[in-house]
Design a protein around this motif. Structure first.
Motif, mmCIF file in Angstrom:
data_model
loop_
_atom_site.group_PDB
_atom_site.id
_atom_site.type_symbol
_atom_site.label_atom_id
_atom_site.label_comp_id
_atom_site.label_asym_id
_atom_site.label_seq_id
_atom_site.Cartn_x
_atom_site.Cartn_y
_atom_site.Cartn_z
ATOM 1 N N GLU A 82 0.829 -1.205 0.000
ATOM 2 C CA GLU A 82 0.000 0.000 0.000
ATOM 3 C C GLU A 82 0.867 1.260 0.000
ATOM 4 O O GLU A 82 0.564 2.233 -0.713
ATOM 5 N N GLU A 83 1.940 1.254 0.783
ATOM 6 C CA GLU A 83 2.830 2.413 0.819
ATOM 7 C C GLU A 83 3.510 2.625 -0.530
ATOM 8 O O GLU A 83 3.643 3.767 -0.995
ATOM 9 N N ASN A 84 3.947 1.534 -1.154
ATOM 10 C CA ASN A 84 4.593 1.652 -2.467
ATOM 11 C C ASN A 84 3.619 2.158 -3.523
ATOM 12 O O ASN A 84 3.987 2.950 -4.402
ATOM 13 N N ALA A 85 2.362 1.700 -3.441
ATOM 14 C CA ALA A 85 1.359 2.160 -4.407
ATOM 15 C C ALA A 85 1.081 3.646 -4.249
ATOM 16 O O ALA A 85 0.941 4.385 -5.241
ATOM 17 N N VAL A 86 1.008 4.105 -3.006
ATOM 18 C CA VAL A 86 0.769 5.535 -2.762
ATOM 19 C C VAL A 86 1.956 6.360 -3.243
ATOM 20 O O VAL A 86 1.790 7.432 -3.860
ATOM 21 N N ALA A 87 3.174 5.875 -2.959
ATOM 22 C CA ALA A 87 4.364 6.611 -3.390
ATOM 23 C C ALA A 87 4.468 6.675 -4.909
ATOM 24 O O ALA A 87 4.833 7.718 -5.476
ATOM 25 N N GLU A 88 4.140 5.582 -5.573
ATOM 26 C CA GLU A 88 4.198 5.572 -7.032
ATOM 27 C C GLU A 88 3.154 6.499 -7.638
ATOM 28 O O GLU A 88 3.417 7.185 -8.630
ATOM 29 N N ALA A 89 1.968 6.510 -7.038
ATOM 30 C CA ALA A 89 0.913 7.383 -7.561
ATOM 31 C C ALA A 89 1.263 8.852 -7.377
ATOM 32 O O ALA A 89 0.960 9.691 -8.230
ATOM 33 N N SER A 90 1.918 9.188 -6.263
ATOM 34 C CA SER A 90 2.277 10.585 -6.017
ATOM 35 C C SER A 90 3.453 11.040 -6.879
ATOM 36 O O SER A 90 3.553 12.212 -7.233
ATOM 37 N N SER A 91 4.353 10.095 -7.223
ATOM 38 C CA SER A 91 5.503 10.461 -8.051
ATOM 39 C C SER A 91 5.147 10.589 -9.521
ATOM 40 O O SER A 91 5.840 11.262 -10.275
#
Length: 214
Positions: free
Chosen positions: A133-142
């Protein structure tokens, strides 16, 4: 005022678990089970559940369901579950009192190695889910989504072709030609059969037809 009802989703249930009062951690390597007392302070059922989106390790009485201790697992908080360094069947839980917010550390153990394995897998799966979930959020924000402009620019037009059903062509009816009877010795009727002999004169009566008129 109505109290919001808690929604609980049970993830794992282990019927036999033992809890111990443990001494403080003596080294930076971690807790050691060989320093714990031999007799547990509690035994019962361990339940890993998700309540309103928050995961908890709960120690409950197997008969009444009374809660003995709860270990909330938060992705932003301190480690809630730790493995001991000298056994695969012993773990340390960071339990929290819901009313006061105070926390303490207790040890738990499983007599069956399969139960310890199931508990360990359930905790690892939960931690991996948090990382995904953290990786998905980080990828979406980048990689912010780029809005596409579908509006017509100046001078652009859209051509729409609509298939119309052709109108039926009105054909004028062909003129009806009068039937003529050839003056032969035998007249042929419309079906190609010979009907009667042609009269020899205008005063002679025609003989009746040998087939019915349709």
């Amino acid at each position: 005022m109505d109290v919001e009802e808690a929604i609980e989703r049970v993830l794992t249930v282990i019927n036999q678990c033992f809890a111990f009062k443990i001494p403080p951690q003596s080294s930076a390597a971690g807790h050691r089970a060989d320093s714990w007392p031999k007799d547990p302070v509690w035994s019962g059922r361990l339940v890993i559940s998700e309540i309103n989106g928050e995961t908890q390790v709960q120690l409950r009485d197997p008969k009444t369901g009374t809660l003995f201790a709860a270990c909330p697992i938060s992705k932003d908080g301190p480690p809630a579950v730790q493995k001991v360094v000298d056994s695969s069947r012993y773990f340390v839980l960071r339990i929290v009192d819901a009313k006061s917010g105070r926390h303490a550390f207790i040890g738990i153990a499983f007599e069956d190695r399969n139960d310890a394995f199931d508990f360990n897998v359930a905790i690892d799966d939960h931690q991996n889910e948090i990382k995904r979930e953290e990786n998905a959020v980080a990828e979406a924000s980048s990689k912010p989504a780029i809005a596409k402009d579908y509006s017509l620019k100046e001078g652009q037009t859209i051509k729409i072709t609509i298939n119309k059903k052709p109108k039926d062509v009105e054909a004028s009816p062909a003129p009806v030609q009068p039937l003529s009877i050839a003056s032969t010795s035998k007249n042929a009727d419309l079906l190609g059969f010979s009907s009667f002999d042609a009269p020899s004169s205008s005063t002679q009566q025609a003989a009746p037809s040998s087939w019915e008129t349709f």
